[in-house]
Write an enzyme that holds these catalytic residues in place. Structure first.
Site, PDB file in Angstrom:
ATOM      1  N   ASP A 244      -0.567  12.282   1.698  1.00 15.33           N
ATOM      2  CA  ASP A 244      -0.544  13.097   0.488  1.00 15.33           C
ATOM      3  C   ASP A 244       0.891  13.297   0.008  1.00 15.33           C
ATOM      4  OD1 ASP A 244      -1.247  14.776  -1.575  1.00 15.33           O
ATOM      5  OD2 ASP A 244      -2.049  16.370  -0.316  1.00 15.33           O
ATOM      6  N   ASP A 248       3.189  10.973  -3.167  1.00 14.52           N
ATOM      7  CA  ASP A 248       3.790  11.642  -4.317  1.00 14.52           C
ATOM      8  C   ASP A 248       5.282  11.320  -4.416  1.00 14.52           C
ATOM      9  OD1 ASP A 248       1.385  12.688  -5.029  1.00 14.52           O
ATOM     10  OD2 ASP A 248       1.975  14.792  -4.883  1.00 14.52           O
TER      11      ASP A 248
END
Length: 352
Positions: A244, A248
């Site tokens: 995650d 990003d």
């Protein structure tokens, strides 16, 4: 002629706007490459809470399971911030991933030539063709582990089984075999017992893929190396929470989070395809959202779930061509045509 049934989860904020443009492009691809698409819509996230009281209605799960693939816009927004954790819009997202068995999240970080100047990283560090595929385990780890809260403390549990690590590792090795035969497994094995199991299991699976060069990297070092030398990576495989965060970071190296697609896959052909960005409630309804990440997610759907690789490549080429002269406000540069969300969808269709 192939006929596909797609469930649309438009969601909240800018979700309906960007999904509408993705549908427009998919319809054009269907016309060009001789297949048909039938759509059904269902509720997920804040809009589902408003209509039914829960973020993931049973009807939504049933519709998704009955389809060939799912396109998701985005969920969440400040309107639902006061909901309890298990009834927030994001709980619907975690729930649909679990309900559909979507254990493998593919997040490509690709530099589009016309957007190279948008990256905060120097040209000589990025190179001309940065193309990283992050494979994130999606239905295990700390996001799905036991959790709780006492009077003055709280806990969340990171837990992985051998079987969970094995199946995500095989997805990553299979992708590496189709790319440059290089895989980096990211963990925190110097501290976490779950990471030591992760590393041991990945090494065991690697014996079935002798052609793939496997290396291991601690997550903190990987975060640094993505900025220092992103060209060293091809495929990265990692846990839910690490994936995650790292994906990003990689998205910003590529220049804009508004450009990056993702695929969440099960053991079969069914997949859920969505942009990695959020619902951007501050710009919802203004017609200025960037639909390209969602359009590129449709390209991934055509490649991984619908077996239409030529259509996928055509959409990606069309996006690259359109970006030479046209930009939505989030990626605008002087001298370019500033276009709306709808206009960007129209331009991609015209180029396609």
């Amino acid at each position: 002629m192939a006929d596909y049934k797609i469930t649309l989860l438009k969601g909240d904020g800018i979700g309906p706007e960007i999904v509408n443009q993705a549908v427009k492009v998919l319809d054009k691809a269907a016309e060009k490459f001789n297949f048909t698409v039938e759509y059904d819509e269902a509720l997920l996230g804040g809009c589902a809470i408003d209509a039914t009281g829960v973020p993931l209605p049973d009807e939504t799960v049933a519709k998704c399971k009955a389809s060939d693939s799912v396109i998701l816009g985005a969920v969440g927004g400040p309107k639902w911030d006061n909901q309890p954790g298990n009834n927030r819009p994001e709980a619907g997202l975690l729930g649909i991933r679990g309900a559909l068995g979507l254990f493998a999240n593919l997040r490509p970080s690709v530099i589009f030539g016309p957007l190279k100047s948008a990256s905060p990283i120097k040209d000589e560090i990025i190179g001309d063709n940065m193309d990283i595929m992050i494979v994130r385990e999606l239905t295990g780890g700390i996001y799905f582990g036991e959790r709780g809260r006492g009077d003055d403390f709280a806990w969340d549990t990171e837990k992985y089984s051998v079987a969970e690590v094995e199946r995500i590792a095989r997805v990553a090795f299979d992708l590496a075999m189709k790319r440059n035969k290089k895989l980096t497994s990211v963990d925190k094995a110097n501290v976490l017992e779950s990471s030591r199991l992760w590393r041991e299991t990945v090494i065991k699976v690697s014996k079935d893929y002798p052609e793939v060069e496997l290396n291991h990297m601690y997550v903190d070092n990987c975060a640094m190396q993505l900025v220092r030398n992103p060209k060293q990576f091809d495929v990265i495989v990692t846990s839910n929470i690490f994936g995650d965060i790292l994906s990003d970071e990689a998205s910003m190296i590529a220049g804009s989070i508004g450009m990056l697609a993702s695929a969440s896959l099960s053991g079969g052909k069914l997949g859920l395809y969505e942009p990695i960005h959020g619902s951007a409630p501050d710009i919802a309804g203004k017609g200025i959202a960037n639909p390209l990440a969602t359009i590129l997610s449709v390209a991934m759907m055509l490649r991984y779930s619908l077996n239409q690789p030529e259509a996928a490549e055509a959409i990606e080429a069309a996006v690259s061509k359109v970006l030479l002269n046209n930009r939505t406000p989030d990626i605008y540069e002087d001298g370019m045509n500033k276009v709306s969300c709808d206009q960007m969808g129209d331009l991609v269709c015209a180029e396609l």
